[in-house]
Design a protein around this motif. Structure first.
Motif, mmCIF file in Angstrom:
data_model
loop_
_atom_site.group_PDB
_atom_site.id
_atom_site.type_symbol
_atom_site.label_atom_id
_atom_site.label_comp_id
_atom_site.label_asym_id
_atom_site.label_seq_id
_atom_site.Cartn_x
_atom_site.Cartn_y
_atom_site.Cartn_z
ATOM 1 N N ARG A 19 84.150 24.434 -15.613
ATOM 2 C CA ARG A 19 84.311 25.901 -15.631
ATOM 3 C C ARG A 19 82.981 26.588 -15.439
ATOM 4 O O ARG A 19 82.878 27.611 -14.764
ATOM 5 C CB ARG A 19 84.933 26.347 -16.957
ATOM 6 N N GLU A 20 81.927 26.008 -16.040
ATOM 7 C CA GLU A 20 80.608 26.631 -15.963
ATOM 8 C C GLU A 20 79.986 26.508 -14.573
ATOM 9 O O GLU A 20 79.325 27.417 -14.104
ATOM 10 C CB GLU A 20 79.666 25.912 -16.936
ATOM 11 N N HIS A 21 80.185 25.364 -13.927
ATOM 12 C CA HIS A 21 79.402 25.070 -12.727
ATOM 13 C C HIS A 21 80.108 25.339 -11.415
ATOM 14 O O HIS A 21 79.462 25.413 -10.376
ATOM 15 C CB HIS A 21 78.905 23.628 -12.767
ATOM 16 N N LEU A 22 81.443 25.437 -11.434
ATOM 17 C CA LEU A 22 82.147 25.655 -10.170
ATOM 18 C C LEU A 22 82.907 26.969 -10.191
ATOM 19 O O LEU A 22 83.310 27.456 -11.248
ATOM 20 C CB LEU A 22 83.123 24.502 -9.898
ATOM 21 N N HIS A 23 83.092 27.518 -8.998
ATOM 22 C CA HIS A 23 83.919 28.721 -8.853
ATOM 23 C C HIS A 23 85.295 28.280 -8.398
ATOM 24 O O HIS A 23 85.440 27.696 -7.331
ATOM 25 C CB HIS A 23 83.317 29.666 -7.815
ATOM 26 N N TRP A 24 86.274 28.567 -9.213
ATOM 27 C CA TRP A 24 87.653 28.150 -8.923
ATOM 28 C C TRP A 24 88.443 29.360 -8.428
ATOM 29 O O TRP A 24 88.399 30.417 -9.053
ATOM 30 C CB TRP A 24 88.309 27.580 -10.180
ATOM 31 N N THR A 25 89.169 29.201 -7.339
ATOM 32 C CA THR A 25 90.031 30.309 -6.909
ATOM 33 C C THR A 25 91.302 30.302 -7.748
ATOM 34 O O THR A 25 91.928 31.325 -7.953
ATOM 35 C CB THR A 25 90.389 30.200 -5.409
ATOM 36 N N LYS A 26 91.679 29.099 -8.206
ATOM 37 C CA LYS A 26 92.779 29.004 -9.173
ATOM 38 C C LYS A 26 92.283 28.084 -10.287
ATOM 39 O O LYS A 26 91.972 26.912 -10.030
ATOM 40 C CB LYS A 26 94.019 28.425 -8.484
#
Ligand code: WT7
Length: 659
Positions: A53-60
């Motif tokens: 959650r901290e390191h990646l950008h999730w679209t979903k």
């Protein structure tokens, strides 16, 4: 192998992390490292979820972390969606890195080209739009057979942007190897260049693609996109071939990234195993990128003002994780280097570090060992003749680094002040696994030291039981980790058989022999299977044997590795011809012919260093070739093993003499 164990385990020098490094480190001091280890061991799912959650950008956003229901086919963050290229590029535009240099490209002849994050983003979008215009979409596979270039990174990122799974083939592989990969992966697209430049010479690339595509079985390939590197003359198939610049240049500089599931295959990369056929190692999008980014920060201690240089080629996993993805996800400035370490002279690495003010340098022991030799002979190319004060961290990868080479690297390149991260990992692991954290781990020359947080590396016996400190055994990883291999493309059975043998009860088998010392430091002792490591390149003995027996003169061949002071291991081939055994000059000439044949069949990296001809090969009464004895013979050692099961002991004498 016996020698390397002895030489490593008498090593007693320990280098504590320098205080000034610790003070600024991302993971500062043993306590911080221990805290991460414990957090990951205590509640792995919570640990990995937090990192993801901290390191990646999730679209979903994902709701599941590890799914073991189809073990050993594991899934990570399975219901999450993201785009890898958006995480590497768009994220940097949003972070204020738009005008920061992303890539400093240094060409073979020393010309330097810089490209910012904004420009890289724009180029990737243009190519992605071009691919879309040609009809390519998510779920297809591409082959990338390109030289080290900004365009190669653009090609990988553009595929990632559209959800096209790429398979990069190292430019040194032959048309036949290329064909094998194009057909195995079922590619519909090939990206290549007219030629590549290496050490002042132009080497053709496109002709190998033409040859491979003409071999049949490649009907799915609709286009071959050609990057014009040299302008050299090439054949052109107007129905299939298109120039890279014609595809990309007129396109818009924005392209909506295609969200893919976290498990969507980002790439397939072929590597050697213990049979003749290379394995297509399949990697994910989410878990893979998480580990690429996290290890940049932990192991390379990445900081905004670093100039990072990984000297690998994008044709290997090192060039995927630590050129095409990790450094970009971490927002660094990095060098992409087209040339070779010895051109225009053996000072090339040091001059580039000096000129570009490189702060983190990552290379292979084989390169270091060959540069030790040349700089001993010529002070002008010795690292001491250059200003290397910009360096703050060094790395090593691909094979065990012998303590002597480690010390030379530490003293002469690192000026005694730079920690060395000796990173053990594999194509299959996606990123670093066992390695020092430079601001926390005491270093021992020749040991890759300790496991990273979340990586449950251990040494076990043949039934998966832990072995005591100081005892040799199989290196395994007990629990799955996010960047692990997801499968062997098209061969799920081989995946299970190679990596999860039932007797190990679910542990991942790395294929390396290793031991832990009393401080818990790992010492890698070499492969336990028929895989060789030549100059940090992995090659199967069976692959080379198959290439040899494909020659019309050859009746039988057995290939083994021999310890080599520069390349780590060297390939020695024992060959039985269909005709009588050649001797003297004739043997030399035929040996050369067969070596060139292997280079043509697989690629120059697979060329045997030596070929010896025999009337036969040492075999048991049941006809099994005793490679164990051939290894002893190739190394020029006396045979102390029991040879009573051997059908034809006299043959050993004949094979023990070099041509
Ligand atoms: C094999 C993996 C890791 C990317 C490049 C090679 C050997 C790798 C080390 C190291 C000792 C090492 C192992 C491993 N290896 N790094 N630091 N110390 N051995 O990837 O081609 O998949 O080869 O390389 O034997 O199994 P690869």
């Amino acid at each position: 192998m016996a020698n390397s164990i002895e030489s490593t385990l008498v090593e007693t020098r320990v280098f504590q992390p320098p205080q000034n490094f610790v003070e600024q480190a991302n993971v500062a001091g043993q306590a911080s490292y221990q805290a991460l280890l414990e957090a990951a061991d205590r509640d792995p799912d919570a640990f990995w979820a937090k990192q993801a959650r901290e390191h990646l950008h999730w679209t979903k956003p994902f709701t599941k972390v590890l799914d073991e229901s189809r073990a050993p086919f594991f899934e990570w963050f399975g219901d999450g969606e993201l785009n890898v290229s958006a995480n590497c590029l768009d994220a940097n535009l949003k972070n204020g890195n738009a005008s920061k240099v992303a890539i400093i490209f240094e060409s073979d002849d020393g010309v330097v080209k810089k490209i910012t994050y904004q420009q890289l983003h724009d180029r990737v979008c243009q190519l992605a739009n071009g691919l879309k215009a040609l009809g390519y979409k998510k779920g297809e596979r591409s082959i990338i057979y390109m030289p080290m270039s900004i365009e190669a990174v653009v090609a990988m990122q553009a595929c990632a942007r559209l959800g096209i799974t790429h398979s990069v083939v190292f430019g040194g592989f032959s048309a036949k190897s290329l064909h094998e990969r194009i057909t195995d992966v079922g590619a519909s697209l090939v990206l290549t260049a007219d030629e590549q430049m290496r050490g002042g010479k132009a080497i053709a690339l496109k002709p190998a693609v033409d040859e491979a595509l003409a071999m049949g079985g490649c009907e799915a390939v609709r286009h071959c996109i050609v990057y014009k590197r040299t302008g050299g003359k090439i054949a052109w198939d107007a129905k299939r071939d298109v120039w890279f610049h014609d595809v990309a240049d007129k396109q818009a500089t924005t392209c909506e990234p295609v969200a893919v599931g976290a498990e969507h295959p980002l790439f397939i990369l072929y590597t050697s195993g213990s049979t003749g056929k290379p394995k297509g190692v399949q990697h994910s999008s989410g878990g893979y990128l998480l580990w690429a980014k996290l290890t940049m920060q932990w192991v390379f201690d990445a900081k905004a003002n670093d100039i990072f240089w990984c000297t690998a080629d994008v044709g290997w996993v090192t060039g995927h994780t630590y050129i095409a993805y990790g450094p970009l996800a971490a927002g660094l400035t990095q060098i992409v280097f087209e040339g070779v370490p010895t051109y225009p002279n053996a000072g090339r690495f040091w001059k580039t570090i000096q000129d570009q003010k490189v702060s983190i340098f990552y290379t292979a022991p084989t390169a270091i060992r060959s540069l030790i030799k040349t700089s001993d002979a010529d002070a002008a190319v010795h690292p001491k003749s250059f200003d290397l004060s910009s360096l703050r961290l060094l790395g090593s990868v691909g094979e065990p680094i012998n303590p002597e080479a480690w010390m030379w690297y530490h003293t002469n390149v690192g000026g005694g002040r730079c920690p060395i991260v000796d990173t053990w990992w594999q194509t299959e692991t996606g990123g670093h696994m066992i390695t020092p954290m430079p601001g926390a781990t005491p270093l021992k020359p020749g040991s890759c030291t300790t496991r990273l947080p979340g990586i449950t590396a251990a040494i076990v016996d043949e039934v998966g039981g832990d072995v005591a400190a100081g005892q040799g055994g199989f290196l395994v990883i007990k629990r799955p980790w996010p960047s692990m291999i997801r499968g062997i493309w098209g061969d799920p059975e081989r995946y299970v058989k190679s990596y999860f043998p039932p007797e190990l009860g679910g542990y991942y088998l790395a294929g390396d022999g290793a031991q832990c010392d009393k401080d818990g430091c790992f010492w890698i002792m070499g492969r336990i299977d028929d895989v060789l490591n030549v100059s940090g390149h992995r090659l199967g003995t069976m692959e080379v044997e198959s290439a040899l027996v494909a020659h019309e003169m050859v009746a039988e061949a057995a290939v083994v590795g021999r310890p080599d002071a520069t390349t780590g291991e060297a390939i020695v081939a024992f060959v039985v011809l269909k005709r009588t055994r050649p001797e003297g000059d004739e043997a030399l000439a035929l040996g050369k012919q067969l070596r060139d044949w292997v280079a043509k069949e697989i690629g120059p990296i697979a060329k045997p260093k030596e070929i010896r001809f025999g009337d036969n090969l040492p075999k048991t009464r049941s006809g099994k070739i005793m490679r164990r004895l051939l290894r002893v013979v190739a190394a020029g050692e006396a045979i102390t093993q029991d040879i009573s099961t051997l059908e034809n002991p006299a043959i050993l004498d004949q094979l023990s003499k070099p041509v």
